[in-house]
Write an enzyme that holds these catalytic residues in place. Sequence first.
Site, mmCIF file in Angstrom:
data_model
loop_
_atom_site.group_PDB
_atom_site.id
_atom_site.type_symbol
_atom_site.label_atom_id
_atom_site.label_comp_id
_atom_site.label_asym_id
_atom_site.label_seq_id
_atom_site.Cartn_x
_atom_site.Cartn_y
_atom_site.Cartn_z
ATOM 1 N N GLY A 540 1.205 3.002 -2.976
ATOM 2 C CA GLY A 540 0.565 3.379 -1.730
ATOM 3 C C GLY A 540 -0.939 3.491 -1.877
ATOM 4 O O GLY A 540 -1.698 3.145 -0.957
ATOM 5 N N TYR A 567 -3.971 12.879 2.962
ATOM 6 C CA TYR A 567 -4.030 12.359 1.594
ATOM 7 C C TYR A 567 -3.713 10.874 1.607
ATOM 8 O O TYR A 567 -2.709 10.441 2.174
ATOM 9 C CB TYR A 567 -3.024 13.107 0.714
ATOM 10 C CG TYR A 567 -2.907 12.568 -0.691
ATOM 11 C CD1 TYR A 567 -3.955 12.687 -1.597
ATOM 12 C CD2 TYR A 567 -1.740 11.945 -1.126
ATOM 13 C CE1 TYR A 567 -3.855 12.198 -2.894
ATOM 14 C CE2 TYR A 567 -1.621 11.455 -2.416
ATOM 15 C CZ TYR A 567 -2.683 11.579 -3.296
ATOM 16 O OH TYR A 567 -2.577 11.099 -4.576
ATOM 17 N N VAL A 666 2.700 5.635 4.078
ATOM 18 C CA VAL A 666 3.301 5.543 2.754
ATOM 19 C C VAL A 666 4.498 6.493 2.647
ATOM 20 O O VAL A 666 5.527 6.147 2.072
ATOM 21 C CB VAL A 666 2.254 5.847 1.664
ATOM 22 C CG1 VAL A 666 2.915 5.949 0.290
ATOM 23 C CG2 VAL A 666 1.181 4.767 1.648
ATOM 24 N N THR A 732 -1.373 -8.336 -10.719
ATOM 25 C CA THR A 732 -0.429 -9.053 -11.573
ATOM 26 C C THR A 732 1.022 -8.726 -11.222
ATOM 27 O O THR A 732 1.883 -9.609 -11.174
ATOM 28 C CB THR A 732 -0.695 -8.710 -13.050
ATOM 29 O OG1 THR A 732 -2.010 -9.121 -13.383
ATOM 30 C CG2 THR A 732 0.313 -9.401 -13.958
#
Length: 871
Positions: A540, A567, A666, A732
């Site tokens: 997130g 947050y 999130v 990646t």
Amino acid sequence: MKAAAQALLESCRVAWWTAVLAAGLCLGRRDRARASRLLRAYLLRMGPLYIKAGQVLGTQSGLLPRQVTDEFRTFFNELPPMREPALEKVLRHGLGRPPEEVFESFDRRPVAAGSVAQVHRAVAGGRPVAVKVVKAGVRGRLEAGAAVIGRLLAVAHLLPRLRGYDLPGHFREMRPLLTGQCDMAAEADRQREVAENFRSHPFVRVPRVHEELCGPDVLVMEYVDGIPGHDAGAVPVSRRELAARLQDAFYCMVYFHGRFHVDPHPGNIVFTPDGGITLLDFGLVGHLSEDDKWNLASFYYACIRKEWALAGRRFTRAFAVRPETLGHGAYEEELGAILRRHFEEQASHWSTLAFLDDAIRLLGRHGTRITTTFSVLALSLLTGEGFISEVDPEIDLWATTRRFTDRFAPYLNEGLRDTFQREIGERAPRTQALREEAARHLVAPTHFDRFVLPSAFPLAVAQAKGSRLRDLDGNEYVDLSGGYGPHILGYAHPAVVAAIQEAAARGAVNAVGNPDEVRLAGLIAAAFGPEHKVVLSNSGTEAVQIALRIARARTGRQRVAKFEGHYHGFSDQGLVSSWFRYRGDPRAPEPVGNSAGMQDAVVAQTLVLQYGEEDSLRRIAAHAHELACVVLEPMPSALGDFDPAFLRRLAAVCAEAGVLVVYDEVVTGFRVHYGGVQHLAGTAPDLTCLGKIIGGGLPAGAVVGRAEVIDTARTSGDPFRDVDSRAFAGGTMSGNSVTAAAGAATLLELRDRPQIYSRLRDRTAWLVEDLTAQAGDCGVPCRVKGRDSVFSVAFDHATPRLVRDRLAGLDVTATLAFAYHMRRYGVHLPELHTMMLSAAHSDADLEQVSEAFGKSVREMLSTGFFGAHRN
């Protein structure tokens, strides 16, 4: 010239009579009493400011002889009222008509008379009311008294020994507070604010204001009968309990609310027959900013830990004007000695007056002074603690103060800590051993080494299945954490496990294309609407970083707006004003960092807003030319609900200004609804950040939005254009086949079984109602809030609207102890985090949670945990 001469003459008189009292106190009992009577008569003649000084003297039984304090205690209830013609004139002016035309009855004999106003009983709407009327001429006398004191201090400033105290400057800052106490309209506002702070307090109340009848000269409120504060001995409650309740009331205002009664003497207190406390007279109300409260708490916490050098630095930061001038060795050594004397050697006989007297003298010797904010606080504590000590001379003020000064501290009293240490040590020795081993190799800021509020007894899990956890020692718990949210289906759901196994067997592909990431992206995009696209990431936090970069690239603007208490992950931008520390006016917060190492420029450039407030929308419009986006939790985790009307107005303002709206879902994405809060609120942001559930329990994140916005992260095919106008968002492990397969399996379960959401909604509602009822039956100050599988339990008597106020009143110690009590009965919950249900929780699980809650709260109550005198 004549006025100056009169002011000088009055200054000399004040100095003379003060000297008379000081000399009298050094003489015999008879001369001492006579000096006290003479000074009392003089202060009465001099007017309101001087009477206030006399009222403070009347509370200082620990400092002054009894016959002296008895003399000044008459200022609480024996002050002369206005003459009736003057009263009539003030009432007609203040009410706009005779009182008989406003009230059904009005008694012209005052029930109380103070230095600034007097109170009359009347009847309005069939109910008794109190009518507070400013005394005629008091405004002029306050100004005149302030002028005299100002000149007296200017003369005193000429003395070399007093120059460092900057007495004229100090008084100049305090003067508006002192002379502004006769505005009843402003006082009514202050009274309403304090009343709201104490709205659900178990034994403190503030009379309700009748706003429609108030004005600059008149304040009308509900009438309160009871036992006057100066008759505390008549209250049928033990002296110890009553004093503890008074301290609870005074210190809640200071350390929790930041709005405190500057004048809490017995004349401004009424007791109910059962020991309840009614606060009166809000002419003088002090204010502590968020930084003030933080600095004060951090100073006290260092003193509790006996870290004297650190406490000295924090004292200087919190209390001193020009702290940068006080870094040398002699000052630090003297301050350390003062701190050790008061907080260690004399802690059982704590006196705010004695400590501040030493501290003020020290600052003066080193060329500076205490700040005005803490001078006002000192006056409040001086008066309040004097009253408390009068009620119970044996009270240990410092011991009971710790409950309030520890509000940010993971502190359990020694007895409770030892109890849990023994219990948990016996029940979970392997878990304890793993924690010790982890300390040698691992830093884990979310569990073993929780940031800011470290866990005393973290859990270590050997196996998780469905709704339950099993620790390393075989103890089983109903889990209310869900790994902070990802496990909405429960742990080790068969479909998710199978997907992970199959993807791992296929090679656990990353950094090359794979069908699993395409499938996951398709499911996410379909949940948010046609023409939506997705960028996958690993968390997130990464999703938020990518969304903000896309917004900057698309708009060409740099600045980001966010909401206080929201947050957005551990990035520098996400942590600004996100937890624990807040700053500035609640309507226009200032940005503040919440971690060492944050970039100052990022913090300073963030525009911080307040959720649900119209002022926030106006500030967005004012800064639109520089804002790339506004990022927010549409359903703030700290509040447990959302404001759909505000979200719609926010969308409209931002669309008009060309500012992108970024929802951080999130936590709530695919938890409160298939998709997120925006589907329930009927709003559509430009970008949505996801995480947790979309990874099926594995690390994952995503940004979803309209194609034309998301394509800002897609190559243009022209390398030069990419660098100039595209946002790079690669990783990646982003979209690796194992995580994507687990996430897709989870979303398919949720999509194809919509009854999961309705079941979670009903069970959350049942749990909130059940726990609320149990807390109410026990009389425990507890708020249980939640909806759609997300809920929280907070031990707080207030019902705060803002995140900063919710944190300010939160009893951290009680919250921690509650978590450890619940473990006794087989329930694990995150100690300082919202709780979450999963589809795996059964009726039996919820019954176990309910039973554990009731037992835990009653145990805490029986040990005095929620009492005013809790140790």
